[in-house]
Write a protein that holds these residues in place. Structure first.
Motif, PDB file in Angstrom:
ATOM      1  N   TRP A  53       4.876  -6.386   3.883  1.00 31.11           N
ATOM      2  CA  TRP A  53       4.012  -7.492   4.348  1.00 31.11           C
ATOM      3  C   TRP A  53       2.571  -7.045   4.495  1.00 31.11           C
ATOM      4  O   TRP A  53       1.635  -7.785   4.234  1.00 31.11           O
ATOM      5  CB  TRP A  53       4.534  -8.077   5.661  1.00 31.11           C
ATOM      6  N   TRP A  54       2.392  -5.772   4.882  1.00 29.45           N
ATOM      7  CA  TRP A  54       1.009  -5.324   5.065  1.00 29.45           C
ATOM      8  C   TRP A  54       0.282  -5.158   3.743  1.00 29.45           C
ATOM      9  O   TRP A  54      -0.937  -5.190   3.699  1.00 29.45           O
ATOM     10  CB  TRP A  54       0.971  -4.031   5.885  1.00 29.45           C
ATOM     11  N   GLU A  55       1.068  -4.989   2.651  1.00 30.79           N
ATOM     12  CA  GLU A  55       0.406  -4.912   1.348  1.00 30.79           C
ATOM     13  C   GLU A  55      -0.159  -6.279   0.958  1.00 30.79           C
ATOM     14  O   GLU A  55      -1.276  -6.380   0.461  1.00 30.79           O
ATOM     15  CB  GLU A  55       1.400  -4.419   0.294  1.00 30.79           C
ATOM     16  N   ALA A  57      -0.986  -8.536   3.138  1.00 30.50           N
ATOM     17  CA  ALA A  57      -2.100  -8.740   4.068  1.00 30.50           C
ATOM     18  C   ALA A  57      -3.340  -8.009   3.573  1.00 30.50           C
ATOM     19  O   ALA A  57      -4.455  -8.543   3.627  1.00 30.50           O
ATOM     20  CB  ALA A  57      -1.708  -8.238   5.459  1.00 30.50           C
ATOM     21  N   ALA A  58      -3.122  -6.797   3.057  1.00 30.08           N
ATOM     22  CA  ALA A  58      -4.268  -6.014   2.581  1.00 30.08           C
ATOM     23  C   ALA A  58      -4.934  -6.700   1.384  1.00 30.08           C
ATOM     24  O   ALA A  58      -6.159  -6.726   1.273  1.00 30.08           O
ATOM     25  CB  ALA A  58      -3.797  -4.611   2.192  1.00 30.08           C
ATOM     26  N   VAL A  59      -4.101  -7.268   0.496  1.00 33.85           N
ATOM     27  CA  VAL A  59      -4.658  -7.953  -0.684  1.00 33.85           C
ATOM     28  C   VAL A  59      -5.438  -9.186  -0.244  1.00 33.85           C
ATOM     29  O   VAL A  59      -6.578  -9.403  -0.657  1.00 33.85           O
ATOM     30  CB  VAL A  59      -3.521  -8.343  -1.654  1.00 33.85           C
ATOM     31  N   TRP A  60      -4.822  -9.998   0.632  1.00 35.17           N
ATOM     32  CA  TRP A  60      -5.477 -11.235   1.048  1.00 35.17           C
ATOM     33  C   TRP A  60      -6.663 -10.979   1.964  1.00 35.17           C
ATOM     34  O   TRP A  60      -7.593 -11.786   2.028  1.00 35.17           O
ATOM     35  CB  TRP A  60      -4.471 -12.159   1.728  1.00 35.17           C
ATOM     36  N   ALA A  61      -6.627  -9.865   2.664  1.00 35.57           N
ATOM     37  CA  ALA A  61      -7.723  -9.561   3.584  1.00 35.57           C
ATOM     38  C   ALA A  61      -9.047  -9.483   2.843  1.00 35.57           C
ATOM     39  O   ALA A  61     -10.092  -9.881   3.366  1.00 35.57           O
ATOM     40  CB  ALA A  61      -7.440  -8.242   4.297  1.00 35.57           C
ATOM     41  N   ARG A  62      -8.990  -9.004   1.596  1.00 36.33           N
ATOM     42  CA  ARG A  62     -10.221  -8.880   0.797  1.00 36.33           C
ATOM     43  C   ARG A  62     -10.876 -10.239   0.568  1.00 36.33           C
ATOM     44  O   ARG A  62     -12.082 -10.341   0.407  1.00 36.33           O
ATOM     45  CB  ARG A  62      -9.906  -8.220  -0.545  1.00 36.33           C
ATOM     46  N   VAL A  65     -11.122 -12.193   4.876  1.00 35.81           N
ATOM     47  CA  VAL A  65     -12.026 -11.650   5.892  1.00 35.81           C
ATOM     48  C   VAL A  65     -13.474 -12.087   5.653  1.00 35.81           C
ATOM     49  O   VAL A  65     -14.133 -12.578   6.585  1.00 35.81           O
ATOM     50  CB  VAL A  65     -11.883 -10.101   5.989  1.00 35.81           C
TER      51      VAL A  65
ATOM     52  N   ASP B  50       1.961   7.647  -1.182  1.00 36.70           N
ATOM     53  CA  ASP B  50       0.600   7.131  -1.357  1.00 36.70           C
ATOM     54  C   ASP B  50      -0.457   8.206  -1.073  1.00 36.70           C
ATOM     55  O   ASP B  50      -1.600   8.081  -1.503  1.00 36.70           O
ATOM     56  CB  ASP B  50       0.378   5.910  -0.467  1.00 36.70           C
TER      57      ASP B  50
END
Lengths: 127, 171
Positions: A53-55, A57-62, A65, B50
């Motif tokens: 899920w955090w991946e 989130a990381a993609v959408w955060a770009r 945000v 990673d």
């Protein structure tokens, strides 16, 4: 003396080898270990395939945000602007007559009657 | 493998399992413990994949995980030493006196070997038995070459002395 030690010592190696029992891990044990490692790794590999899920989130955060920040800045600017525009009209400042209900009613007989009717005390209704 | 490819991971395990097991066993001297350590290291490598630079070879990275965890394990508990003297050491062609002397030498040597600090013993064994170079051991232990050379010299000196005492080289 130290320089001599950078090449293996055959005599020492031969004696050390006597205490170095051959690897007792048989083929079957090795295969079992490999299966065990792969089974233990399966959930981690599945997580990598599906993406955590955090991946996401990381993609959408770009994207989200900067949009969120821009919205927050715009909202703050709007609030500041409206606050400055109404700064002269505090809670204790008398409301000018033209802005009040009285002021909004035109001063003609009809309006005066209407005003009297609005502000007149309520009397008990008699049949 | 970063995408969770099971076949790629299986191939990686297959490629490095023997070396990982040998190194684990070198550290822990116990088959079951060594298998657990190797498994733990492969999983840790996957979990922290990673952080791994894919342009570099995998084995040095995996071996450092094994060594760090293995040395911690060895220090944290008394390592179960179950290695027995191989039958090859008992030569049936020897006379009783020769055999006794030989057994005494080997017992003394074994005692000295057990007295070596784990890190020093590992360095000596990796160099003498497994064919690692000083540079490779230094990389494996994240240490300088000079430090490895020093441990190697001190460890070998101690073991040679144990052998020499029985040859009469050392008073």
């Amino acid at each position: 003396m130290m320089r001599r030690d950078v090449t293996p010592d055959p005599e020492l190696g031969a004696v050390l080898r006597r205490f170095d029992a051959p690897d007792p891990t048989a083929d079957e044990q090795r295969r079992a270990l490999k299966r065990r490692i792969e089974a233990a790794a399966a959930p981690l590999l599945a997580e990598r395939r599906n993406g955590a899920w955090w991946e996401f989130a990381a993609v959408w955060a770009r994207t989200l945000v900067p949009i969120g920040l821009a919205t927050a800045v715009a909202a703050a600017a709007f609030i500041a602007w409206t606050a400055r525009a109404g700064a002269g009209r505090g809670a204790l400042t008398p409301v000018p007559a033209q802005d009040s209900l009285v002021g909004s009613v035109r001063r003609d007989p009809t309006s005066q009657h209407l005003l009297d009717a609005v502000v007149a005390p309520v009397l008990p209704h008699r049949n | 493998m970063r995408d969770g490819d099971r076949e790629a991971y299986g191939a990686l395990v297959e490629r490095h399992l023997d070396r990982a097991l040998a190194l684990s066993r070198r550290l822990l001297h116990h088959r079951q413990d060594a298998e657990d350590l190797a498994q733990d290291a492969f999983l840790a490598a996957l979990q922290h994949l990673d952080a791994f630079d894919g342009a570099r070879p995998f084995w040095p990275w995996l071996s450092r995980i094994i060594v760090n965890r293995g040395l911690d394990l060895a220090a944290a508990r008394a390592v179960r030493v179950t290695e027995s003297l191989p039958d090859e050491a008992r030569d049936p062609g020897q006379g009783p006196a020769e055999a006794a002397e030989r057994a005494e030498i080997l017992a003394r040597f074994r005692h000295e070997l057990a007295l070596l600090p784990p890190r020093r013993k590992l360095i000596v064994q990796l160099f003498e038995l497994d064919g690692y170079s000083v540079a490779e051991i230094a990389e494996l232990l994240e240490s300088s070459r000079a430090t490895v050379r020093w441990h190697l010299h001190a460890g070998r000196h101690q073991l040679r002395r144990a052998l020499a005492q029985f040859r009469g080289d050392v008073p």
